[in-house]
Scaffold this motif. Structure first.
Motif, short mmCIF file in Angstrom:
data_model
loop_
_atom_site.label_atom_id
_atom_site.label_comp_id
_atom_site.label_asym_id
_atom_site.label_seq_id
_atom_site.Cartn_x
_atom_site.Cartn_y
_atom_site.Cartn_z
N LEU A 132 -3.25 11.06 8.29
CA LEU A 132 -3.91 9.96 8.25
C LEU A 132 -5.51 10.05 7.94
CD1 LEU A 132 -2.07 8.10 11.12
CD2 LEU A 132 -1.52 8.14 8.88
N ARG A 133 -5.75 9.32 6.82
CA ARG A 133 -7.11 9.22 6.25
C ARG A 133 -7.32 7.92 5.67
NH1 ARG A 133 -8.94 14.98 3.52
NH2 ARG A 133 -8.54 16.36 5.48
N ASN A 134 -8.26 7.05 6.07
CA ASN A 134 -8.70 5.97 5.35
C ASN A 134 -7.48 5.19 5.61
OD1 ASN A 134 -10.27 4.08 4.18
ND2 ASN A 134 -9.72 4.76 1.90
N ALA A 135 -6.74 5.03 6.73
CA ALA A 135 -5.77 4.31 6.79
C ALA A 135 -5.40 3.00 7.70
CB ALA A 135 -4.63 5.22 7.69
N VAL A 136 -4.66 2.06 6.94
CA VAL A 136 -4.34 0.81 7.68
C VAL A 136 -2.98 1.05 8.22
CG1 VAL A 136 -3.90 -1.46 7.13
CG2 VAL A 136 -5.66 -0.59 6.02
N TYR A 154 -8.70 1.02 1.19
CA TYR A 154 -7.89 2.09 1.80
C TYR A 154 -7.04 2.39 0.88
CZ TYR A 154 -9.83 -0.72 5.67
OH TYR A 154 -10.77 -1.30 6.48
N SER A 155 -6.40 3.79 1.37
CA SER A 155 -5.68 4.74 0.57
C SER A 155 -4.08 4.97 1.18
CB SER A 155 -6.46 5.98 0.17
OG SER A 155 -6.74 6.75 1.39
N THR A 156 -4.21 4.86 2.45
CA THR A 156 -3.01 5.06 3.28
C THR A 156 -2.45 3.78 4.09
OG1 THR A 156 -3.46 7.45 3.32
CG2 THR A 156 -1.91 6.74 4.81
N PHE A 157 -1.19 3.47 3.90
CA PHE A 157 -0.58 2.54 4.53
C PHE A 157 0.51 3.02 5.52
CE2 PHE A 157 -2.77 0.91 0.87
CZ PHE A 157 -3.62 0.01 1.16
N VAL A 158 0.26 2.85 6.86
CA VAL A 158 1.31 3.32 7.89
C VAL A 158 2.32 2.59 8.45
CG1 VAL A 158 1.36 4.86 9.94
CG2 VAL A 158 -0.90 4.71 8.60
N LEU A 159 3.46 2.98 8.23
CA LEU A 159 4.64 2.16 8.53
C LEU A 159 5.53 2.69 9.70
CD1 LEU A 159 5.82 1.16 4.89
CD2 LEU A 159 4.43 -0.42 6.40
N GLY A 160 6.02 2.05 10.84
CA GLY A 160 6.78 2.57 11.82
C GLY A 160 8.25 2.13 11.51
N SER A 161 9.11 2.57 12.67
CA SER A 161 10.27 1.90 12.55
C SER A 161 10.30 0.53 12.94
CB SER A 161 11.32 3.00 13.68
OG SER A 161 10.84 2.83 14.80
N ASP A 175 -7.72 3.17 10.83
CA ASP A 175 -9.09 2.48 10.53
C ASP A 175 -8.90 0.89 11.07
OD1 ASP A 175 -11.11 4.52 9.17
OD2 ASP A 175 -9.16 4.73 8.20
N LEU A 176 -7.78 0.51 10.73
CA LEU A 176 -7.38 -0.83 10.78
C LEU A 176 -5.96 -1.14 11.11
CD1 LEU A 176 -8.86 -3.83 10.28
CD2 LEU A 176 -7.96 -3.58 7.91
N GLN A 177 -5.68 -2.34 11.85
CA GLN A 177 -4.46 -2.88 11.88
C GLN A 177 -4.24 -4.12 11.05
OE1 GLN A 177 -2.86 -2.72 15.93
NE2 GLN A 177 -4.35 -1.19 16.71
N ALA A 178 -3.21 -4.31 10.49
CA ALA A 178 -2.87 -5.49 9.62
C ALA A 178 -1.38 -6.15 9.82
CB ALA A 178 -3.06 -5.16 8.01
#
Length: 207
Positions: A132-136, A154-161, A175-178
């Protein structure tokens, strides 16, 4: 899970159907064997090992390899266990020139269901280590509305189940939650969320 252990142990995977076999070959994957019904093997034998309702004419066995490609934009998948969602997210990443990071607990992208959902994109998309770097982080609620986020930063977008979402320790590394606001449903399918985010980032970046 048993099938995945054998795929990992042997370093092999199989694909069903001429289109997927061609996509794997075009992607530079080494073919260990390609079996054609009625030519290399009896159709009944090929049908017996097929996972499809209508057995394909061709099944290919390929050797797995480490991805050496990189990507400026990535989807980071945290324990996304549904193979259909993993495959669909790979297809979306391919459409927008992104890479995909897979944490432990994600469905195998080289499993039959994921390969079918990806429709050949698995062989073109960079598969990267989970970092995770520069992640939303995309969350169902409580985050900044997506339309207000400068996605191009931002360059990384994090998705969960969809069931468990993202754990607190992982959220703290972002870095942020959207959130994608919805009016009639509680949340969107994870594959839909990933596709929307990639489209919006691409659109705003003019890519």
């Amino acid at each position: 899970m048993h099938e995945r252990r054998w795929r990992d142990k042997l370093g092999l995977f199989f694909v069903e159907g001429e289109d997927l076999v061609d996509a794997a070959l075009d992607g530079g994957f080494e073919a260990v064997d390609v079996l054609v019904a009625g030519e290399d093997v009896e159709p009944a034998l090929l049908a017996a090992v097929s996972t499809l309702g209508h057995p394909p004419r061709v099944i290919g066995v390929f050797r797995r390899r480490e991805s050496s490609a990189t990507a400026q934009t990535t989807l980071a998948l945290w324990r996304v266990s549904d193979p259909g969602n993993v495959g669909t997210l790979l297809r979306s990443a391919d459409a927008f020139g992104a890479g995909v990071m897979l944490s432990e607990g994600c469905a195998d992208p080289f499993g039959p269901k994921a390969l079918r959902a990806a429709m050949g994109s698995t062989f073109r998309v960079p598969l990267l280590d989970f970092e995770l770097r520069n992640a939303v982080a995309l969350v169902a609620e409580g985050g900044e509305p997506l339309q207000a986020v400068e996605l191009e930063r931002y360059s990384t977008f994090v998705l969960g189940s969809e069931r468990d979402g993202l754990p607190g320790d992982l959220l703290s590394r972002c870095d942020l939650q959207a959130t994608i606001p919805t009016s009639r449903v509680e949340s969107l399918n994870v594959a839909m969320v990933g596709t929307i985010v990639l489209y919006e980032r691409s659109r705003r970046s003019g890519v």
